[in-house]
Enzyme design. Structure first.
Site, PDB file in Angstrom:
ATOM      1  N   VAL A 147      19.731   4.622   5.648  1.00  0.00           N
ATOM      2  CA  VAL A 147      19.225   6.080   4.856  1.00  0.00           C
ATOM      3  C   VAL A 147      20.457   6.914   4.720  1.00  0.00           C
ATOM      4  O   VAL A 147      21.493   7.021   5.612  1.00  0.00           O
ATOM      5  CB  VAL A 147      18.178   6.616   5.481  1.00  0.00           C
ATOM      6  CG1 VAL A 147      17.828   7.935   4.873  1.00  0.00           C
ATOM      7  CG2 VAL A 147      16.809   5.831   5.577  1.00  0.00           C
ATOM      8  N   GLY A 154      13.233   7.724   6.582  1.00  0.00           N
ATOM      9  CA  GLY A 154      13.673   6.483   7.448  1.00  0.00           C
ATOM     10  C   GLY A 154      12.456   5.952   7.928  1.00  0.00           C
ATOM     11  O   GLY A 154      12.184   4.883   7.581  1.00  0.00           O
ATOM     12  N   ASP A 190      20.719  -0.914  17.040  1.00  0.00           N
ATOM     13  CA  ASP A 190      21.820  -0.066  17.626  1.00  0.00           C
ATOM     14  C   ASP A 190      21.092   1.131  18.787  1.00  0.00           C
ATOM     15  O   ASP A 190      20.159   1.535  18.444  1.00  0.00           O
ATOM     16  CB  ASP A 190      22.600   0.478  16.652  1.00  0.00           C
ATOM     17  CG  ASP A 190      23.349  -0.377  15.887  1.00  0.00           C
ATOM     18  OD1 ASP A 190      23.925  -1.569  16.502  1.00  0.00           O
ATOM     19  OD2 ASP A 190      23.585  -0.267  14.766  1.00  0.00           O
ATOM     20  N   TYR A 200      12.913   3.594  16.292  1.00  0.00           N
ATOM     21  CA  TYR A 200      12.018   2.519  16.212  1.00  0.00           C
ATOM     22  C   TYR A 200      10.782   2.563  17.253  1.00  0.00           C
ATOM     23  O   TYR A 200       9.699   2.292  16.972  1.00  0.00           O
ATOM     24  CB  TYR A 200      12.805   1.164  16.154  1.00  0.00           C
ATOM     25  CG  TYR A 200      13.770   0.757  15.191  1.00  0.00           C
ATOM     26  CD1 TYR A 200      13.225   0.784  13.713  1.00  0.00           C
ATOM     27  CD2 TYR A 200      15.136   0.974  15.388  1.00  0.00           C
ATOM     28  CE1 TYR A 200      13.993   0.643  12.737  1.00  0.00           C
ATOM     29  CE2 TYR A 200      15.898   0.537  14.183  1.00  0.00           C
ATOM     30  CZ  TYR A 200      15.463   0.654  12.831  1.00  0.00           C
ATOM     31  OH  TYR A 200      16.195   0.370  11.826  1.00  0.00           O
TER      32      TYR A 200
END
Lengths: 175, 175
Positions: B114, B124, B148, B155
């Protein structure tokens, strides 16, 4: 091609895999070959008998999956590798793995399975080495997988790293 | 189709994306739409201008990759999603993600980006929700990614789990 060609011409092509282009490799150098007239052969032919594959997955206790979906997954995998015990004109599916990929940067290996009767002989490692070699030959540099706890050390021994630089594998499942 | 159709017919199709079938969705319900005549639009059209994509990836500091390989990766991804800021007849690529898949069981999401100027606004999350919705619509049940360290919590907030049941994401790189 010679090996399979000769083999199929001498059999009734019981598994129906006679038409696909077959790429195969015997592991002569690893000492599996020619033991009592038996060979271990690797192939990237994706025309695999689904019932034979299901039998292999049953043997390691995997939950059954709809064959229609398994077929689709194989069709849409970037790489399909299988491992066969060959004795004379008979062959038996003893290992399998496949990989999804963007054909450019990344590949993810799924469904790695070796028949319990053939585990502990270095064949899982040979199967994975064969898969990695094939992916590298296609210029894939980032090979990934998701390992169950009991096989993390197996993959580590093959050079796979967990969480490099803190990168975490993550999963999303439907509720 | 109406939106893009109208939009392209009113522009010089500067990015050359006029031919591909376009599926788009405006995020009307999330309040991004119609702010000062500006909309945020999501698309699964994979006919994306590679230079525009490279510019977006530059903006977040990613290492450049050969466009030839990026093109191939996009072609062979199962899903490509992009996010656009649209103002009148102008549009700007502000987000991107893609997924590899076996079209049956598993998908792996890669290259989620993004633009920094549009981060921190929930975009996002909207992009990921859009991608997940599209994968679910294709009956993919196992959605994975490699995160990452600095985006693991992002997430996680979307329902992704790290190492469920001890499953580890693993990487193999060439020596």
């Amino acid at each position: 091609m010679g090996f399979w060609k000769g083999w199929f011409s001498g059999s009734e092509t019981a598994t129906g895999t006679k038409t696909a282009p077959v790429e195969e490799e015997a592991v002569e150098s690893m000492g599996f070959s020619a033991l009592n007239g038996e060979s271990i052969v690797f192939s990237t032919d994706r025309n695999i008998d689904l019932y034979e594959l299901e039998e292999l997955c049953d043997a390691v206790g995997w939950a059954r999956r709809p064959l229609r979906k398994v077929k689709k997954a194989i069709q849409h995998s970037f790489l399909v590798v299988s491992m066969w015990q060959v004795r004379g004109t008979q062959r038996r599916l003893i290992g399998f793995a496949r990989a999804t990929s963007d054909h450019a940067f990344n590949a993810t290996i799924w469904d790695v399975v070796v028949h319990p009767s053939f585990q502990g002989k270095g064949l899982g490692k040979a199967l994975m080495k064969y898969a990695i070699k094939k992916l590298r030959a296609e210029d894939i540099s980032n090979i990934t997988l998701f390992a169950d706890p009991h096989v993390v050390d197996f993959y580590r021994g093959m050079g796979f790293m967990t969480d490099p630089e803190g990168i975490k594998g993550m999963f999303w499942y439907p509720n």
